[in-house]
Design a protein around this motif. Sequence first.
Motif, short mmCIF file in Angstrom:
data_model
loop_
_atom_site.label_atom_id
_atom_site.label_comp_id
_atom_site.label_asym_id
_atom_site.label_seq_id
_atom_site.Cartn_x
_atom_site.Cartn_y
_atom_site.Cartn_z
N GLU A 197 -107.93 28.48 -61.53
CA GLU A 197 -108.86 27.41 -61.15
C GLU A 197 -109.25 27.46 -59.68
O GLU A 197 -110.41 27.28 -59.33
CB GLU A 197 -108.26 26.03 -61.48
N VAL A 198 -108.26 27.71 -58.82
CA VAL A 198 -108.57 27.80 -57.39
C VAL A 198 -109.46 29.01 -57.13
O VAL A 198 -110.44 28.92 -56.39
CB VAL A 198 -107.28 27.88 -56.55
N LEU A 199 -109.16 30.10 -57.80
CA LEU A 199 -109.97 31.30 -57.65
C LEU A 199 -111.42 31.02 -58.08
O LEU A 199 -112.37 31.41 -57.39
CB LEU A 199 -109.36 32.41 -58.53
N ALA A 200 -111.57 30.32 -59.20
CA ALA A 200 -112.91 30.00 -59.68
C ALA A 200 -113.65 29.09 -58.70
O ALA A 200 -114.85 29.20 -58.52
CB ALA A 200 -112.84 29.34 -61.06
N GLN A 201 -112.90 28.20 -58.05
CA GLN A 201 -113.55 27.24 -57.14
C GLN A 201 -113.96 27.87 -55.82
O GLN A 201 -115.06 27.62 -55.33
CB GLN A 201 -112.61 26.07 -56.83
N VAL A 202 -113.08 28.63 -55.20
CA VAL A 202 -113.35 29.04 -53.82
C VAL A 202 -113.54 30.55 -53.65
O VAL A 202 -113.99 30.98 -52.59
CB VAL A 202 -112.25 28.56 -52.85
N GLY A 203 -113.22 31.32 -54.67
CA GLY A 203 -113.33 32.77 -54.52
C GLY A 203 -112.06 33.38 -53.94
O GLY A 203 -111.17 32.68 -53.47
N TYR A 204 -112.01 34.71 -53.97
CA TYR A 204 -110.80 35.41 -53.58
C TYR A 204 -110.52 35.29 -52.09
O TYR A 204 -109.41 35.02 -51.65
CB TYR A 204 -110.91 36.88 -53.96
N ARG A 205 -111.55 35.50 -51.29
CA ARG A 205 -111.32 35.62 -49.87
C ARG A 205 -110.86 34.30 -49.27
O ARG A 205 -110.05 34.28 -48.34
CB ARG A 205 -112.59 36.10 -49.19
N ALA A 206 -111.40 33.19 -49.80
CA ALA A 206 -111.07 31.87 -49.25
C ALA A 206 -109.82 31.27 -49.91
O ALA A 206 -109.36 30.20 -49.52
CB ALA A 206 -112.25 30.92 -49.42
N LEU A 207 -109.31 31.95 -50.94
CA LEU A 207 -108.13 31.42 -51.63
C LEU A 207 -106.91 31.47 -50.71
O LEU A 207 -106.67 32.48 -50.04
CB LEU A 207 -107.88 32.24 -52.89
N THR A 208 -106.16 30.38 -50.67
CA THR A 208 -104.91 30.37 -49.88
C THR A 208 -103.75 29.99 -50.78
O THR A 208 -103.93 29.30 -51.79
CB THR A 208 -104.97 29.34 -48.73
N MET A 209 -102.57 30.46 -50.40
CA MET A 209 -101.38 30.08 -51.16
C MET A 209 -101.17 28.57 -51.09
O MET A 209 -100.67 27.97 -52.03
CB MET A 209 -100.17 30.84 -50.61
N ASP A 210 -101.55 27.96 -49.97
CA ASP A 210 -101.47 26.50 -49.86
C ASP A 210 -102.29 25.80 -50.93
O ASP A 210 -101.83 24.84 -51.56
CB ASP A 210 -102.00 26.05 -48.47
N SER B 173 -97.62 37.98 -52.21
CA SER B 173 -98.89 37.93 -51.48
C SER B 173 -99.98 37.38 -52.38
O SER B 173 -99.81 37.28 -53.60
CB SER B 173 -99.29 39.35 -51.05
N LYS B 174 -101.07 37.06 -51.76
CA LYS B 174 -102.25 36.61 -52.49
C LYS B 174 -102.70 37.67 -53.49
O LYS B 174 -103.08 37.35 -54.61
CB LYS B 174 -103.34 36.35 -51.44
N LEU B 175 -102.61 38.95 -53.06
CA LEU B 175 -103.05 40.01 -53.96
C LEU B 175 -102.18 40.04 -55.23
O LEU B 175 -102.70 40.13 -56.34
CB LEU B 175 -103.01 41.36 -53.24
N ASP B 176 -100.85 39.94 -55.04
CA ASP B 176 -99.96 39.92 -56.22
C ASP B 176 -100.30 38.75 -57.15
O ASP B 176 -100.30 38.89 -58.37
CB ASP B 176 -98.50 39.76 -55.77
N LEU B 177 -100.52 37.62 -56.53
CA LEU B 177 -100.83 36.43 -57.32
C LEU B 177 -102.11 36.63 -58.13
O LEU B 177 -102.16 36.32 -59.33
CB LEU B 177 -100.98 35.23 -56.36
N VAL B 178 -103.12 37.18 -57.48
CA VAL B 178 -104.40 37.35 -58.17
C VAL B 178 -104.30 38.44 -59.23
O VAL B 178 -104.88 38.33 -60.31
CB VAL B 178 -105.53 37.60 -57.15
N GLU C 107 -106.72 48.19 -55.34
CA GLU C 107 -105.63 47.85 -56.27
C GLU C 107 -106.07 46.73 -57.22
O GLU C 107 -105.81 46.75 -58.42
CB GLU C 107 -104.41 47.38 -55.45
N LEU C 108 -106.76 45.75 -56.63
CA LEU C 108 -107.31 44.66 -57.42
C LEU C 108 -108.35 45.18 -58.40
O LEU C 108 -108.38 44.77 -59.58
CB LEU C 108 -107.94 43.64 -56.46
N ALA C 109 -109.19 46.09 -57.93
CA ALA C 109 -110.25 46.65 -58.79
C ALA C 109 -109.64 47.35 -60.00
O ALA C 109 -110.07 47.16 -61.14
CB ALA C 109 -111.12 47.61 -58.00
N LEU C 110 -108.60 48.14 -59.75
CA LEU C 110 -107.94 48.87 -60.84
C LEU C 110 -107.38 47.89 -61.86
O LEU C 110 -107.57 48.03 -63.07
CB LEU C 110 -106.80 49.71 -60.24
#
Lengths: 171, 171
Positions: B2-15, B34-39, B94-97
């Motif tokens: 949901e957070v990813l859908a709202q703000v996008g990857y770059r603006a996503l924070t763990m907070d 990390s954010k990358l692992d989470l995504v 890595e995300l792309a793969l």
Amino acid sequence: MEVLAQVGYRALTMDAVAAQARAGKATIYRRWDSKLDLVIDTCNELVQRRIPEPDLGSVADDLGEFLRAFATLLTGPVGKAAQALVGELPHEPELALKFRESFLLPQRDVLRRIMERGVRRGEIGPNAPIDTVGELAGAGLIYRLMLADEPLDTGFVDRLLNEALLPLLKR
Amino acid sequence: MEVLAQVGYRALTMDAVAAQARAGKATIYRRWDSKLDLVIDTCNELVQRRIPEPDLGSVADDLGEFLRAFATLLTGPVGKAAQALVGELPHEPELALKFRESFLLPQRDVLRRIMERGVRRGEIGPNAPIDTVGELAGAGLIYRLMLADEPLDTGFVDRLLNEALLPLLKR
């Protein structure tokens, strides 16, 4: 366009644009009030670079010429800038409108005119699904560019044409 | 997602993820470094939600069932999350793969198996361009979702099927 292609819309700053352009930030702000204005103008720039409309006398030749040139455009900085904007479109309606007007609709109009000339010449049947074919041509190229892990090259364009677009238009 | 859908990857924070999940930030970091692992884990979650593979005895029915369900999935939060990631894919290999492995390839495999069953039943000729048709099915839906200003609805899916995909498979 280069900064947009490198960092994406959200991370783009007027400072980075000024640095890339070797200009002062004040110079940038004199021309554009905001990042959104600047990026919308960049979208308009995409129009200027749109590909000339071929008119070679056959649908196969015109589609081939146009789609190969479009693929070449997409694999350069214009395509990277476009990709950087896609994720922002749902959040930025003004940008989305401009992006479609300046980038997507002109291409679709060229494709439609190519096929309409084919209908008038009798190459294409009057009931051929030209809207669907035009949409799939754009969709196929952009999907390759942005999502697939295989290249958007002339081999792909030729396969798309010969295995899908031209058979769908055959009367 | 949901957070990813709202703000996008770059603006996503763990907070923001912690807040949305009503969890402490430490809890989030215990699970993901990390954010990358989470995504990437979120991408894997997309797989879990992939649509069951229909096997109704005809290619038209199976493609219709699958593509309508895929369109429904794409128009929800999964599609928004996917769109948020597209602009990042060139910068995050890595995300792309992971994105391709978990989101694109499973759909393409289902489409291929549906068409291969059609070949075995003799509904589809052995030389039908099933790779191209599978790619265009995905491309058509995703282009509608992310770029076109017309809706990705069942009307579109039916038009795509009847005007393009099924005619290309007809023997």
